[in-house]
Design a protein around this motif. Structure first.
Motif, PDB file in Angstrom:
ATOM      1  N   LEU A 147       0.827  -1.201   0.000  1.00 35.76           N
ATOM      2  CA  LEU A 147       0.000   0.000   0.000  1.00 35.76           C
ATOM      3  C   LEU A 147       0.865   1.257   0.000  1.00 35.76           C
ATOM      4  CD1 LEU A 147      -2.893  -0.821   2.492  1.00 35.76           C
ATOM      5  CD2 LEU A 147      -3.027  -0.619   0.026  1.00 35.76           C
ATOM      6  N   ASP A 148       1.922   1.230   0.808  1.00 33.07           N
ATOM      7  CA  ASP A 148       2.821   2.385   0.858  1.00 33.07           C
ATOM      8  C   ASP A 148       3.399   2.675  -0.527  1.00 33.07           C
ATOM      9  OD1 ASP A 148       2.345   2.647   3.543  1.00 33.07           O
ATOM     10  OD2 ASP A 148       4.149   1.570   4.168  1.00 33.07           O
ATOM     11  N   GLU A 149       3.727   1.627  -1.271  1.00 29.26           N
ATOM     12  CA  GLU A 149       4.247   1.815  -2.631  1.00 29.26           C
ATOM     13  C   GLU A 149       3.178   2.412  -3.549  1.00 29.26           C
ATOM     14  OE1 GLU A 149       5.833  -1.825  -4.090  1.00 29.26           O
ATOM     15  OE2 GLU A 149       7.237  -2.087  -2.425  1.00 29.26           O
ATOM     16  N   LEU A 150       1.934   1.969  -3.384  1.00 28.15           N
ATOM     17  CA  LEU A 150       0.845   2.495  -4.206  1.00 28.15           C
ATOM     18  C   LEU A 150       0.567   3.958  -3.871  1.00 28.15           C
ATOM     19  CD1 LEU A 150      -1.604  -0.555  -4.141  1.00 28.15           C
ATOM     20  CD2 LEU A 150      -0.211   0.217  -6.062  1.00 28.15           C
ATOM     21  N   PHE A 151       0.652   4.318  -2.581  1.00 28.08           N
ATOM     22  CA  PHE A 151       0.478   5.715  -2.191  1.00 28.08           C
ATOM     23  C   PHE A 151       1.602   6.573  -2.758  1.00 28.08           C
ATOM     24  CE2 PHE A 151      -1.861   4.118   1.793  1.00 28.08           C
ATOM     25  CZ  PHE A 151      -3.092   4.277   1.179  1.00 28.08           C
ATOM     26  N   THR A 152       2.826   6.073  -2.616  1.00 27.33           N
ATOM     27  CA  THR A 152       3.993   6.832  -3.068  1.00 27.33           C
ATOM     28  C   THR A 152       3.961   7.054  -4.576  1.00 27.33           C
ATOM     29  OG1 THR A 152       5.314   5.897  -1.259  1.00 27.33           O
ATOM     30  CG2 THR A 152       6.515   6.906  -3.083  1.00 27.33           C
ATOM     31  N   ASN A 208      -5.045   7.322  -3.487  1.00 26.49           N
ATOM     32  CA  ASN A 208      -5.107   8.545  -2.691  1.00 26.49           C
ATOM     33  C   ASN A 208      -5.350   8.164  -1.248  1.00 26.49           C
ATOM     34  OD1 ASN A 208      -5.621  10.989  -1.481  1.00 26.49           O
ATOM     35  ND2 ASN A 208      -6.920  11.751  -3.136  1.00 26.49           N
ATOM     36  N   ALA A 209      -4.443   8.574  -0.366  1.00 31.18           N
ATOM     37  CA  ALA A 209      -4.547   8.200   1.048  1.00 31.18           C
ATOM     38  C   ALA A 209      -5.773   8.810   1.711  1.00 31.18           C
ATOM     39  CB  ALA A 209      -3.277   8.624   1.789  1.00 31.18           C
ATOM     40  N   LYS A 210      -6.405   9.824   1.067  1.00 29.85           N
ATOM     41  CA  LYS A 210      -7.570  10.461   1.669  1.00 29.85           C
ATOM     42  C   LYS A 210      -8.863   9.708   1.352  1.00 29.85           C
ATOM     43  CE  LYS A 210      -5.649  15.129   1.916  1.00 29.85           C
ATOM     44  NZ  LYS A 210      -5.832  16.563   1.567  1.00 29.85           N
ATOM     45  N   ASN A 211      -8.785   8.732   0.468  1.00 34.14           N
ATOM     46  CA  ASN A 211      -9.970   7.931   0.148  1.00 34.14           C
ATOM     47  C   ASN A 211     -10.206   6.869   1.217  1.00 34.14           C
ATOM     48  OD1 ASN A 211     -10.467   9.268  -2.246  1.00 34.14           O
ATOM     49  ND2 ASN A 211      -9.282   7.834  -3.482  1.00 34.14           N
ATOM     50  N   LEU A 268     -14.557   0.303  -7.468  1.00 29.02           N
ATOM     51  CA  LEU A 268     -13.204  -0.214  -7.688  1.00 29.02           C
ATOM     52  C   LEU A 268     -12.226   0.937  -7.888  1.00 29.02           C
ATOM     53  CD1 LEU A 268     -11.427  -2.754  -8.124  1.00 29.02           C
ATOM     54  CD2 LEU A 268     -11.910  -2.536 -10.570  1.00 29.02           C
ATOM     55  N   LEU A 269     -11.173   0.953  -7.070  1.00 28.36           N
ATOM     56  CA  LEU A 269     -10.129   1.974  -7.179  1.00 28.36           C
ATOM     57  C   LEU A 269      -8.841   1.421  -7.774  1.00 28.36           C
ATOM     58  CD1 LEU A 269     -10.547   3.683  -3.683  1.00 28.36           C
ATOM     59  CD2 LEU A 269     -11.577   4.364  -5.859  1.00 28.36           C
ATOM     60  N   TYR A 270      -8.589   0.150  -7.521  1.00 28.95           N
ATOM     61  CA  TYR A 270      -7.328  -0.433  -8.000  1.00 28.95           C
ATOM     62  C   TYR A 270      -7.458  -1.949  -8.060  1.00 28.95           C
ATOM     63  CZ  TYR A 270      -2.538  -2.229  -7.789  1.00 28.95           C
ATOM     64  OH  TYR A 270      -1.380  -2.935  -8.028  1.00 28.95           O
ATOM     65  N   ALA A 271      -6.898  -2.511  -9.096  1.00 29.73           N
ATOM     66  CA  ALA A 271      -6.767  -3.970  -9.205  1.00 29.73           C
ATOM     67  C   ALA A 271      -5.406  -4.229  -9.825  1.00 29.73           C
ATOM     68  CB  ALA A 271      -7.874  -4.572 -10.064  1.00 29.73           C
ATOM     69  N   PRO A 272      -4.619  -5.113  -9.224  1.00 34.65           N
ATOM     70  CA  PRO A 272      -3.279  -5.365  -9.775  1.00 34.65           C
ATOM     71  C   PRO A 272      -3.370  -5.930 -11.183  1.00 34.65           C
ATOM     72  CG  PRO A 272      -3.845  -6.995  -8.102  1.00 34.65           C
ATOM     73  CD  PRO A 272      -4.907  -5.950  -8.059  1.00 34.65           C
ATOM     74  N   LYS A 273      -2.437  -5.518 -12.015  1.00 38.42           N
ATOM     75  CA  LYS A 273      -2.394  -6.043 -13.379  1.00 38.42           C
ATOM     76  C   LYS A 273      -2.064  -7.531 -13.348  1.00 38.42           C
ATOM     77  CE  LYS A 273      -0.950  -1.711 -15.564  1.00 38.42           C
ATOM     78  NZ  LYS A 273       0.116  -1.040 -16.356  1.00 38.42           N
TER      79      LYS A 273
END
Length: 798
Positions: free
Chosen positions: A274-279, A284-287, A511-516
């Motif tokens: 998650l930290d990598e996805l935020f960085t 968005n960490a505010k979601n 849905l906000l994110y799904a790994p490829k």
């Protein structure tokens, strides 16, 4: 005009105007703008769930608590009704403020100097909570008037539904829960969408004084408050009398673990991702975030129970030797997609005595023999020149190799025995050490490391750091790395890697994110993968090393490999079926050695029980054999085509084009018609120890006793040249015992003098050269007598 301004009425008016302006400035000079409202919302927490939505852990923001805002459409109707009934019955009709309540508050303030009571609408509470948070504990007329103005402004900027949503998503319900979704999860362990009316009524009564009405600490007061809310709901027409009675009598089931932490080591792995996805800006960490992981919590709990119970069995009884086994790690992977179904990093995350917080599933440790399947997979590659087959014969006798530092390396089998000529099948299945080193030498260290890297083992990043001890676990890697490499074998040679996250959504389910999902990479020929799996599931082939019907044989087809490191620091078992892989590490996080605990006795029982438990009730599933494999009969000892005099044959699977074309050369007829073995020198001592008849024995003459004795090299020993090392560093020591009055010694290799020494120690070094070689020493005593040593035969191979 001047007289008019000097009149008493004018002066009074000006003074009143001044007081009014001063009062307005006092009230509103620092009044926040409602445009700042979005900046003051509670930061949402991050929910991490298993693959079926069951909560594993919730990451709370540094300020605030649990929060997951919902859209207006997803707020439960019963929660809206209960909140309006108890907090603001005229919510949809009033202008955002309760005029009568404000007048009452002003009157009380004038009488007592403090706003002891006053009606705050839902809109006013939103203004106080989100815009006047620094003043919300004040009970003054100034704050009441300021929130009134803000409430009036909010009513003109937002719809009533939006204001109600702000209230239900941001108000504090106690128990570190902000908003109705967080409150529902905290108190009832369910999403707000699943709340029933009795539960809504209880939660709606909490915001007034959440510390008093908390159902965990004051259940009776909470129920009393619930009844008040239900009564107001009936009074205001939201429910009927019968519904109120039913709700009051309905039992409530509270959440036994409002803030769980399941699979903590897995959780921190997910948090790192998650930290990598935020960085990287992908999230968005505010979601509000709901992370649905690959973990199966039922499988996790099952695995945890097995690991804890099995490790507890190692605790010694009084008078018993302590095996010193304190920790274990386990991982379960679906081989076809790489999803991590269970991950245990230690027996107890919270036990500091075993360094439980360390994740031993990702810690790098020596792998022992568990790495061997990767070496043999490289050897069986049909595109390789002089490729090996499952029938290729390897000589398992004492062999000295040169290490990186030029020191001799003499691997021995776990049972301490030599097994002579063994096939690749038997060597891998029974985890024989000398054949594994010979295989690594044949394939090449760089080639094996390159294959391992493609299979997800990235810790072996500098091939020059390793020597032939890599075959027996001389390289460090993690259980996760080695398990995903084995998963490729289970997946017909296709590498998928591993994944821990299925998808990420907001609290409303968007849905906000799904790994490829990258396509699987065909790293190993499917036929090679099948051969490795077939060998590792062959109970008869592993009988040399483990016996028949060992703990490795479970109630279904399963390929499995164990590993034990030197001095029992680590032991491993990794095994799989076509659709399930379980990897186990057992040892001590602080590198303390266990006492005589191997992969077979430490990790294997955990592996076997976990496999059986997870697969219970499922049908046996065999490894699907790909096209391009052929069975051929071969002579047992050589792996070549049998002649008429070959006494023992077997059938073996071959990749098309790799079947042997030459006939066996080991079995021959002696001059008397007896079937004897014509073996290379390196194998003859083993053959004699087994009582096998040798062709060379008929021509052997007794050797006379000599005065000098060569102490090195050892007779009938095979040495291997390592292509990855400089030849000049691969040397063999040649030495002899002395006799009295010895004046000088000359060492000979193949009849050529190597060196002459006139003083002890009588030893020198010889650079390895391919072929069979004879060593001896000749000496001269002080009296001029000649003495000679025994002749030693050695073989040097590539």
């Amino acid at each position: 005009m001047r007289n008019l301004l000097n009149s008493k009425p004018a002066r009074f008016f000006l003074f009143a105007l001044f007081l009014f302006v001063a009062f307005c400035v006092y009230l509103f000079y620092d009044l926040p703008s409602i445009k700042a409202l979005p900046e003051n919302l509670n930061q949402p927490s991050v929910k991490i769930t298993d693959r079926n939505g069951r909560l594993l852990y919730e990451i709370l923001p540094t300020e605030g608590g649990r929060n997951a805002p919902l859209s207006v459409e997803n707020l439960p109707q019963c929660m809206k009704d209960a909140t309006i009934a108890v907090e603001d019955k005229n919510f949809y009709a009033n202008p955002g403020v309760d005029i009568g309540g404000i007048i009452r508050a002003v009157w009380i303030n004038l009488r007592g100097g403090e706003t002891l009571s006053g009606g705050s609408t839902i809109t006013q509470q939103v203004a106080r909570t989100l815009l006047l948070s620094d003043e919300k504990t004040e009970r003054t007329l100034r704050r009441k008037l300021r929130e009134t103005v803000l409430a009036w402004q909010l009513t003109r900027a937002y719809s009533k539904d939006e204001i109600l949503a702000l209230y239900l998503n941001q108000i504090y319900y106690g128990g570190m829960a902000y908003g109705i979704e967080a409150a529902s999860q905290t108190y009832f362990g369910k999403p707000a969408s699943d709340l029933l009316m009795p539960e809504c009524a209880l939660l709606a009564g909490l915001p007034q004084t959440p510390g008093i009405y908390n159902p965990f600490t004051n259940p009776e007061l909470a129920l009393e408050r619930q009844r008040v809310v239900l009564g107001l709901m009936e009074k205001n027409g939201f429910i009927t009398s019968a519904q109120r009675v039913d709700a009051e009598n309905a039992p409530l089931s509270y959440n036994a673990a409002p803030y769980p932490i399941e699979a903590p080591h897995f959780i921190w792995m997910v948090k790192d991702q998650l930290d990598e996805l935020f960085t990287s800006g992908q999230l968005n960490a505010k979601n509000s975030l709901v992370i649905r992981t690959t973990l199966d919590i039922n499988m996790q709990k099952l695995s945890e129970a097995i690991v804890k119970r099995r490790i507890a069995l190692f605790k010694p009884l009084e008078g018993e030797t302590n095996p010193n086994v304190n920790n274990a790690a386990l991982i379960v992977i679906h081989p076809q997609n790489g999803e991590i179904l269970s991950l245990i990093g230690s027996v107890d995350y919270f036990d500091a005595s075993i360094y439980g917080a360390l994740n031993m599933a990702t810690a790098q440790r020596q792998s022992g023999s568990a790495f061997k399947p990767i070496i043999y997979a490289a050897a069986l590659d049909p595109t390789r020149a002089n490729t090996w087959t499952a029938a290729t014969s390897i000589l398992d006798v004492s062999t000295t190799f040169a290490t990186k530092g030029g020191q001799p390396y003499n691997p021995v089998n776990y049972d301490g025995r030599e097994h002579g000529f063994v096939s690749v099948r038997e060597a891998l299945a029974s985890s024989l050490n000398v054949p594994a080193v010979l295989t690594l030498q044949n394939v090449g260290i760089e080639n094996v490391i390159a294959l391992a890297d493609k299979l997800g083992i990235h810790s072996l990043d500098v091939p020059q750091q390793y020597d032939l001890s890599l075959a027996l676990g001389g390289g460090e890697m993690s259980l996760l790395e080695l398990s995903r490499a084995f998963a490729a074998l289970a997946n017909e040679g296709s590498y998928t890697g591993t994944t821990a996250i299925l998808d990420i959504r907001d609290a409303d389910g968007n849905l906000l994110y799904a790994p490829k999902k990258n396509p699987a990479l065909q790293i190993i020929d499917p036929r090679v993968a099948w051969l490795i799996s077939d060998i590792l599931s062959d109970d008869r082939a592993r009988s040399t090393g483990f016996g028949i019907n060992s703990v490795l044989k479970i109630d279904r087809t399963a390929a499995v490999k164990t590993g034990t490191t030197t001095n029992f620091h680590d032991n491993w078992t990794i095994g799989y079926t076509p659709d399930l892989l379980v990897g186990v590490w057992v040892g001590n996080s602080n590198y303390q050695a266990m006492h005589n605990v191997t992969g077979l006795t430490g990790a294997a029982p955990i592996w076997a029980e976990t496999m059986r438990s997870i697969l219970q009730g499922r049908p046996d599933k065999i490894f699907s054999r790909p096209a391009g494999l052929t069975q051929t009969e071969v002579c047992d000892l050589s792996g070549l085509l049998p002649t008429e005099i070959c006494p023992h044959t077997k059938t073996e699977w071959f990749i098309d084009g790799t079947q042997p074309t030459a006939f066996d050369t080991f079995y021959k007829l002696s001059s008397t018609g007896e079937i004897v073995l014509d073996l290379p020198i390196a194998a003859q001592e083993w053959a004699r120890s087994q009582g096998l008849p040798l062709l060379d024995d008929a021509n052997e003459t007794p050797r006379a006793t000599n005065d000098l004795t060569l102490t090195s090299p050892t007779d009938n020993t095979t040495y291997r040249i390592t292509p990855d090392l400089d030849l000049s560093s691969q040397q063999l020591i040649v030495s002899t015992l002395t006799v009295p009055d010895l004046a000088q010694v000359t060492f000979f290799v193949d009849g050529v003098a190597l060196t002459t020494l006139s003083a002890p120690p009588y030893e020198t070094w010889w650079v390895l050269a391919l072929g069979e070689h004879q060593f001896w020493a000749e000496g001269v005593t002080m009296s001029g007598d000649m003495v000679k040593s025994n002749v030693v035969m050695v073989t040097v191979e590539e």
